[in-house]
Design a protein around this motif. Structure first.
Motif: not given
Length: 325
Positions: A87-89, A1-19
Motif C-alpha cells: 500500500w505504501r510503495w 509530491m504532495t500526499d494528495q497527489t500520492g493518494r490520487v496516483r495510488r487510486g489510479w493504480r488501484l482502478a487499473l488493477v481491477v478494470f
C-alpha cells in the motif's frame, strides 16, 4: 509530491488493477449474447470438443461456458490483496498493475479467439486450434507493458540529508579517494527452482499432451527465475547498483541522495535469490550478516556479499563526505 497527489496516483493504480479483470470476466458473456444465433447448440470448444459426439450432452451451454470466466473476479481479489500489501510503495504497485493487465489480456484474448475460431470453422465440430492459446500467451506481455505504462511514473522520495549515525561502520575518504566495491552473487536455490519449472514445462511435450501450449508459462517462468540467479553488486561514487547480467544487464540503481545510511545487520533467508517485498529489495544468498542500506522511501536495499562490512564502510564514508558541508 504532495500526499494528495500520492493518494490520487495510488487510486489510479488501484482502478487499473481491477478494470481489465472485470472486462475479462464480462467479455465472454457479451460476445455470446452478440453471436448466439451463429453458435452451435453447446460449447464444444477447447477440451469439450474431444468428447463429441459420444458424450455431447456433457458439454456446457454457452452461458455456462461464459460464466466460467467469472473466475477473473477471484483473480482480481487476489491482486487487490497483493496491492494492499504494498500500500505504501508505488514501485511494487506498478508491478501488480502490469501483472493484472498481462493475465487479463491473456484470458480475454483467449475467449475472443475461441469464439472467433468457432464462428469461422466448418459446420462439423472440431477441437479448438492450438494457435489460440499460443496467440493469447503472446499477447499477455503486450497487455502487461500497457498496464505498466498506464500506471504513471513513480514518485521520487525526498532526498536524505542527515549524516549516518555514529555507531555504523565507515571509512574516511580523502578528497581524491573514490568508493569502489564490486562482487558477484549467486543463488543456487533459485537456479535449481527455475530448472525444475523448466523441466515441468517440458514434461507435457514428452507425454504428448493434446495441447502442450497450456504448459508454456512454466518453462517461461522457470527461465526467468534461472536468469535472476546471478547478480553483480557494485558500490561506487554514484551509489549502489545491483545488476543481473543474465537478464541482459538489467540494473537496479540507488543514488546516495536516496540513502540515509548503511549498516551490517543479520538477515534470515528462507529462499535465497532476488528479494522484493514491502520492506526490502535486493539479493540475498544466505542467512547471516548482510549489507542493509536504509533508503529515504522507508524500504531497505539488502545484499549479502562475502564481506558486507567493507561495502557498508564505503557507503557511509561517501555519505559522510557528501553531507559534511
Amino acid at each position: 509530491m504532495t500526499d494528495q497527489t500520492g493518494r490520487v496516483r495510488r487510486g489510479w493504480r488501484l482502478a487499473l488493477v481491477v478494470f481489465l479483470q472485470v472486462v475479462a470476466a464480462g467479455l465472454p458473456a457479451l460476445l455470446v449474447a452478440a453471436y448466439r444465433d451463429r453458435l452451435p447448440e453447446r460449447a464444444w470448444v477447447q477440451g469439450w470438443a474431444r468428447i463429441w459426439p459420444e458424450h455431447a450432452q456433457l458439454a456446457p451451454g454457452w452461458d455456462r461456458w461464459a460464466a466460467g470466466y467469472l473466475g477473473c473476479l477471484a483473480m482480481a481479489a487476489i491482486l487487490l490483496a497483493c496491492f494492499a500489501r504494498y500500500w505504501r510503495w508505488a514501485g511494487p504497485q506498478r508491478l501488480v498493475v502490469a501483472a493484472s493487465w498481462a493475465v487479463a489480456t491473456q484470458v480475454a484474448s483467449s475467449a475472443a479467439l475461441v469464439l472467433a475460431s468457432v464462428l469461422t470453422a466448418a459446420p462439423e465440430i472440431r477441437p479448438t486450434p492450438g494457435w489460440v492459446n499460443l496467440v493469447s500467451l503472446l499477447l499477455a506481455p503486450l497487455g502487461g507493458l500497457i498496464g505498466w505504462l498506464l500506471a504513471s511514473p513513480l514518485p521520487r522520495p525526498a532526498p536524505a540529508a542527515a549524516a549516518p549515525p555514529p555507531h555504523v561502520e565507515r571509512r574516511q575518504l580523502t578528497g581524491t579517494e573514490q568508493a569502489m566495491f564490486s562482487t558477484t552473487l549467486w543463488s543456487a536455490r533459485q537456479l535449481a527452482g527455475g530448472g525444475l519449472l523448466v523441466a515441468a514445462g517440458v514434461l507435457p511435450l514428452l507425454a504428448h499432451w493434446p495441447d502442450p501450449t497450456l504448459a508454456l508459462p512454466l518453462p517461461v517462468l522457470g527461465l526467468l527465475l534461472s536468469l535472476q540467479a546471478k547478480a553483480k553488486l557494485r558500490v561506487d561514487g554514484d551509489g549502489i547498483t545491483l545488476a543481473f547480467p543474465l537478464l541482459g544487464g538489467m540494473r537496479q540503481h540507488v543514488g546516495y541522495r536516496e540513502i540515509r545510511f548503511a549498516e551490517v545487520a543479520g538477515r534470515r533467508v528462507s529462499w535465497s535469490g532476488r528479494v522484493d517485498n514491502p520492506r526490502a529489495w535486493g539479493f540475498l544468498t544466505r542467512s547471516g550478516p548482510a549489507l542493509v542500506a536504509h533508503l529515504a522511501d522507508g524500504r531497505e536495499l539488502v545484499a549479502s556479499p562475502r564481506d558486507p562490512a567493507v561495502a557498508v564502510a564505503l557507503v557511509n564514508g561517501q555519505l559522510d563526505r557528501a553531507r559534511a558541508c
